[in-house]
Design a protein around this motif. Structure first.
Motif, PDB file in Angstrom:
ATOM      1  N   TRP A 189      -1.483  83.829  60.639  1.00 46.97           N
ATOM      2  CA  TRP A 189      -2.370  84.091  59.517  1.00 46.97           C
ATOM      3  C   TRP A 189      -3.282  82.885  59.402  1.00 46.97           C
ATOM      4  O   TRP A 189      -2.828  81.760  59.265  1.00 46.97           O
ATOM      5  N   PRO A 209       6.932  89.559  61.232  1.00 50.61           N
ATOM      6  CA  PRO A 209       7.074  90.641  60.251  1.00 50.61           C
ATOM      7  C   PRO A 209       8.464  91.275  60.346  1.00 50.61           C
ATOM      8  O   PRO A 209       8.971  91.520  61.444  1.00 50.61           O
ATOM      9  N   SER A 225      13.170  95.918  55.923  1.00 50.02           N
ATOM     10  CA  SER A 225      12.478  95.611  54.670  1.00 50.02           C
ATOM     11  C   SER A 225      12.969  96.508  53.541  1.00 50.02           C
ATOM     12  O   SER A 225      13.149  96.060  52.409  1.00 50.02           O
ATOM     13  N   PHE A 244       8.302  86.194  52.535  1.00 46.32           N
ATOM     14  CA  PHE A 244       7.150  86.476  51.688  1.00 46.32           C
ATOM     15  C   PHE A 244       6.981  87.987  51.612  1.00 46.32           C
ATOM     16  O   PHE A 244       6.965  88.653  52.641  1.00 46.32           O
ATOM     17  N   PRO A 245       6.811  88.544  50.404  1.00 47.14           N
ATOM     18  CA  PRO A 245       6.519  89.972  50.308  1.00 47.14           C
ATOM     19  C   PRO A 245       5.097  90.246  50.783  1.00 47.14           C
ATOM     20  O   PRO A 245       4.180  89.474  50.515  1.00 47.14           O
ATOM     21  N   ARG A 246       4.921  91.333  51.523  1.00 49.89           N
ATOM     22  CA  ARG A 246       3.584  91.676  52.030  1.00 49.89           C
ATOM     23  C   ARG A 246       3.538  93.159  52.376  1.00 49.89           C
ATOM     24  O   ARG A 246       4.320  93.639  53.183  1.00 49.89           O
ATOM     25  N   ASP A 247       2.603  93.893  51.741  1.00 57.30           N
ATOM     26  CA  ASP A 247       2.366  95.310  52.064  1.00 57.30           C
ATOM     27  C   ASP A 247       3.653  96.134  52.105  1.00 57.30           C
ATOM     28  O   ASP A 247       3.913  96.843  53.066  1.00 57.30           O
ATOM     29  N   TYR A 271       8.145  92.504  54.361  1.00 53.34           N
ATOM     30  CA  TYR A 271       8.351  91.064  54.250  1.00 53.34           C
ATOM     31  C   TYR A 271       7.924  90.356  55.524  1.00 53.34           C
ATOM     32  O   TYR A 271       7.943  90.943  56.609  1.00 53.34           O
ATOM     33  N   LEU A 272       7.555  89.088  55.358  1.00 53.40           N
ATOM     34  CA  LEU A 272       7.198  88.229  56.483  1.00 53.40           C
ATOM     35  C   LEU A 272       8.165  87.049  56.509  1.00 53.40           C
ATOM     36  O   LEU A 272       8.403  86.410  55.479  1.00 53.40           O
TER      37      LEU A 272
END
Length: 96
Positions: A12, A22, A28, A61-64, A67-68
């Protein structure tokens, strides 16, 4: 909760680059079931992860809706990983 998965290292590009693996959709979804009990703020989830012989603690990290898994420079260096590489991850969600 212990999870095993593989994923491609992604970069990123922001003010400083960050690298992540990811977490796949199925894993997730399992994490989301525990999220309210384990998060310590803004949705991050504490975990212990292992890639090869390298064991480290971090927070997902939460994402879409997933998690990442962040990969610090020291982890990438010890694991020999770069953007675009595939990583096999063994991960335990830390239950307080």
């Amino acid at each position: 909760m212990e999870l095993n998965f593989s994923g491609r290292v992604v970069e990123w590009r922001g003010p400083s680059p960050y690298y992540f693996v990811p977490v796949p959709d199925e894993e997730s979804a399992d994490i989301r079931e525990l999220a309210a009990m384990v998060t310590y703020g803004w949705g991050v989830i504490p975990v212990e992860a292992q890639i090869g012989e390298v064991v480290f603690r971090t927070s997902l990290f939460p994402r879409d809706n997933g998690y990442l898994l962040p990969l610090k420079a020291a982890v990438r260096k010890q694991s020999g990983l770069a953007a675009g590489d595939d990583a096999t991850v063994k991960m335990t969600v830390s239950l307080h």
